[in-house]
Design a protein around this motif. Sequence first.
Motif, short mmCIF file in Angstrom:
data_model
loop_
_atom_site.label_atom_id
_atom_site.label_comp_id
_atom_site.label_asym_id
_atom_site.label_seq_id
_atom_site.Cartn_x
_atom_site.Cartn_y
_atom_site.Cartn_z
N GLN A 244 0.83 -1.21 0.00
CA GLN A 244 0.00 0.00 0.00
C GLN A 244 0.86 1.26 0.00
O GLN A 244 0.49 2.27 -0.61
N GLU A 245 2.02 1.19 0.65
CA GLU A 245 2.91 2.35 0.66
C GLU A 245 3.43 2.65 -0.75
O GLU A 245 3.44 3.80 -1.20
N TYR A 246 3.85 1.61 -1.46
CA TYR A 246 4.39 1.89 -2.79
C TYR A 246 3.26 2.24 -3.76
O TYR A 246 3.47 3.01 -4.71
N GLU A 247 2.06 1.69 -3.54
CA GLU A 247 0.94 2.09 -4.39
C GLU A 247 0.66 3.58 -4.25
O GLU A 247 0.43 4.28 -5.24
N SER A 521 16.39 -2.33 1.40
CA SER A 521 15.86 -1.54 2.52
C SER A 521 14.38 -1.27 2.26
O SER A 521 13.87 -1.44 1.16
N GLU A 522 13.69 -0.83 3.31
CA GLU A 522 12.26 -0.51 3.17
C GLU A 522 12.05 0.54 2.08
O GLU A 522 11.14 0.41 1.25
N ARG A 523 12.85 1.56 2.07
CA ARG A 523 12.67 2.63 1.09
C ARG A 523 12.97 2.13 -0.31
O ARG A 523 12.28 2.50 -1.27
N GLU A 524 13.98 1.29 -0.47
CA GLU A 524 14.29 0.73 -1.79
C GLU A 524 13.11 -0.07 -2.31
O GLU A 524 12.77 0.00 -3.50
N LYS A 525 12.46 -0.84 -1.44
CA LYS A 525 11.30 -1.62 -1.87
C LYS A 525 10.16 -0.72 -2.31
O LYS A 525 9.51 -0.95 -3.34
N ILE A 526 9.89 0.32 -1.52
CA ILE A 526 8.78 1.22 -1.84
C ILE A 526 9.05 1.97 -3.14
O ILE A 526 8.17 2.07 -4.00
N GLU A 527 10.25 2.48 -3.30
CA GLU A 527 10.56 3.23 -4.53
C GLU A 527 10.61 2.31 -5.74
O GLU A 527 10.23 2.71 -6.85
N SER A 528 11.06 1.07 -5.55
CA SER A 528 11.06 0.11 -6.66
C SER A 528 9.63 -0.25 -7.06
O SER A 528 9.29 -0.30 -8.25
N ALA A 566 8.94 14.41 -1.60
CA ALA A 566 8.93 15.20 -0.37
C ALA A 566 7.92 14.67 0.63
O ALA A 566 8.11 14.82 1.84
N CYS A 567 6.85 14.05 0.13
CA CYS A 567 5.79 13.52 1.00
C CYS A 567 6.06 12.09 1.45
O CYS A 567 5.19 11.48 2.10
N TYR A 568 7.21 11.53 1.10
CA TYR A 568 7.48 10.11 1.36
C TYR A 568 7.23 9.74 2.82
O TYR A 568 6.51 8.78 3.12
N ASP A 569 7.82 10.49 3.74
CA ASP A 569 7.68 10.14 5.16
C ASP A 569 6.23 10.22 5.62
O ASP A 569 5.78 9.39 6.42
N ALA A 570 5.50 11.21 5.12
CA ALA A 570 4.09 11.32 5.50
C ALA A 570 3.28 10.15 4.96
O ALA A 570 2.47 9.55 5.66
N ILE A 571 3.52 9.80 3.69
CA ILE A 571 2.76 8.72 3.06
C ILE A 571 3.03 7.40 3.75
O ILE A 571 2.12 6.59 3.98
N THR A 572 4.29 7.14 4.11
CA THR A 572 4.67 5.84 4.64
C THR A 572 4.54 5.74 6.16
O THR A 572 4.87 4.71 6.73
N SER A 573 4.06 6.79 6.80
CA SER A 573 3.93 6.77 8.26
C SER A 573 2.56 6.31 8.72
O SER A 573 2.20 6.50 9.88
N GLY A 574 1.79 5.72 7.83
CA GLY A 574 0.46 5.23 8.17
C GLY A 574 -0.63 5.79 7.28
O GLY A 574 -1.74 5.26 7.24
N ALA A 576 -0.79 5.82 3.96
CA ALA A 576 -1.11 4.95 2.84
C ALA A 576 -2.00 3.79 3.25
O ALA A 576 -2.93 3.42 2.52
N THR A 577 -1.73 3.20 4.42
CA THR A 577 -2.50 2.02 4.83
C THR A 577 -3.95 2.36 5.14
O THR A 577 -4.81 1.49 5.09
#
Length: 794
Positions: A244-247, A521-528, A566-574, A576-577
């Motif tokens: 859901q984070e990468y979506e 890493s978690e970020r590599e997975k999300i960005e991939s 720029a919104c990465y931390d906000a999106i992945t902090s809950g 997105a889910t």
Amino acid sequence: MTQTADHVTAADTDFEIVGTGQNVYESPDIVEGVAKWLETPQDVMEFVAGGDVSDVIVVSRGGTTTFLSMALNAGIKGVVTLQGAPESHLGILCREYGIPAIMSVAIDKGVRTSRGETIPADGVRLRLDVSSRPAGTVSVEVGAPVDDTPRKESGPAGPSPEELAQIMLLLEKFGGVVPHGSEGDRIMQAEMTTKVLSVDDDESLRRPLTREEVNEAIRYLTWNEWDALAARATEGESGLIPRQEYEAVGIANCWFKHPVWLRAIEDRVGIDGIIEIGAIGRREIGSKINMLNIWAMATAPSFGRGISLELGLHDADFRADRITDAFGVVRRLYRGLWESGPILTSMKNYRAEVLDRSWVDRFVADRIDLADPEDHQAFVRFNGAAELMGFLLHFDNRTGVSDHGPYPLADGGFILARDVFLNEPAWPWNDPESPLPWSVTIAMHFEPETPLDVQVVDISTVFTKPANYLPHVTGVSVYERTAWDAPVETVRALSLDDLVRLRAELEDQSAALYGRIAAMSEREKIESGALTYSAGFALPFARAAGMYDELVADYDFRGIDPAVAACYDAITSGVATEMIPRLFLTGSWGNPVPETATESLSDEDRLRFQVLHALVVRGFATPAQLVLSSGLSTGQVERILGAAVENGHVVVGNAKTGLHTLTATGKGAYLVMRESAIEPAVQQAVQEHYARFLEPNRMFKQLATDWQLGSVSDPQERLDAVHADVVSILDGLSAIDARFGVYRTRLTAAADAFRGGDADAFAKPLSDSYHDVWMELHEDLLAMAGRERSDADG
């Protein structure tokens, strides 16, 4: 107290029901095996490496395919999940492998996970009753270990009974009103007054769409996506890939990227060229120019715009006409794919006869009979391994697998076809030495009077009733295409021996790929994963236009838009889910294009930009400091700051000092505005002045260092020289943007104060000293030039 169980093998064990869930497919056979809880990728890899797993029923948390991919390949007995739905990718793959599975099971008796969920203890025997749908039951041997200590919830609380009832209603009917299937299609079409979802009218294909047309398309597509994907909203989490984070990141990126790419491609090849690109999907097998990718180009920009509006990155007017333009290009792709008629399978009674009839004739000519049970099983194992590799390579999304058909045959039978993409050189995680072909196409043959109700939805996924169609496959034709650009004439039919060989290669490659992804890493997975959405959906059209390299070089084809990043931390902090399932379920991503759509910023947005720009430059600032930096009035700054705090773009970092700073979404909103606020010619001019600034900047930094070390004999003379240079540069910048005149005034005031004997005016921190203003100017120039600071910037 938690206990562990010894491995039990007695065939006559007594069982008690401990949970009920959603059954993936019906089978009269009672399924028994040993329970094994798998929570992490390391658990999965160690489990598979441990030897024979054919008597094991795996228990896991989520309903995504990729996490259990190695276990599915290894031949487990069954699957039980705490989350997910039969229509999820894991449900689909369990069906393809013929592995019984019950999903979203609430176990009421057992031991506890680290999060407090109740599960059967490892080693106890489980019995799955999958004899009917929709419900299946999970039973555990009598006397299995039980943890009866008070339950401690370490994860988020589940939905209340009222919330669960609302979710079930939204799963059953769109907006609580419109049902799934052909009945829902009739209701949605009855609301339409235009023919925007048909490609019969050549005139409408060659003109810009009206706002009414595109808004009717958006409205229908919100239902269409819900119809195909609503159950995905409940698939839960993956232990391997943060889906859901990468979506959220990837789909938001589609809004900022896809309309620009589509416009660039059509400008290059023309309207007829776009139609011809769409026609490739009709003429060729093993092509990613297919229903899914065209549908994604129709829906993802609007969905991403919905995410952007949810995050508050801009208002509904901003660039909304890009949706209209992009959908016009997509309609032309659909014209090439279908030639005529409605563009969506939901409008075609869920039939997707995409390929030219000559391909169906070839499928019939190359048919391999599967009457021998061993041959049939060899095909099933190959089909499952191929699908699993396609999903894993594409980070658990449908860009790796495309179903189409059913294609009726003269004798009353039919064929279902599937393109599976196994070797994608565009993905960095792909093995460049992989022996796998680019794709395989699997044509499955069914006899007349086969008792299956078949639907192919627009995301290129086949669903049947009963769900397990594999026992009804009586023949198969399989083809491999070695590369995405391999001439279609070189496509080769495979034998059963080829399938056995290729399956072994698929299992080896997927195991190696699983390890590579697990090591990210978690970020590599999300960005991939985000890359497989934004670039992945557009990739086949870029290639077909011969523009892939150009889009990579000039249009950031493989990147994430700065506002989204720029919104990465906000999106992945809950965020997105919560957001992604809600948008899937409600269709609230489908915001209409307003009459006031505009490419430019409003006057109010330009004022907002000045305040946010000053905050970017300063990092932290009081309202008074922002007045000084922005050149706006105290009233304007306080009004804009108040609104920015209210909408979550700015926070007061220190109430005592009144220091304000941008949030992640505030930085994203600023970057969106910056792209429109700073014209390309202005940015180019700032870059040229910035190049002149670097030499006095080097001189000033050395002066500041010498001053701090007490090694300056005549600082005034050196400062005067630097000041003269920077004033000349600021004069040029002020001609571009009058705001730069404020820096000249502030720097001159600090220089005069220092010249008058105020030593603090040179470098005292947080005092509007010469050093403070210089550093602020440097950050301002970097921001205006669109540069990230590097070693070259000093």
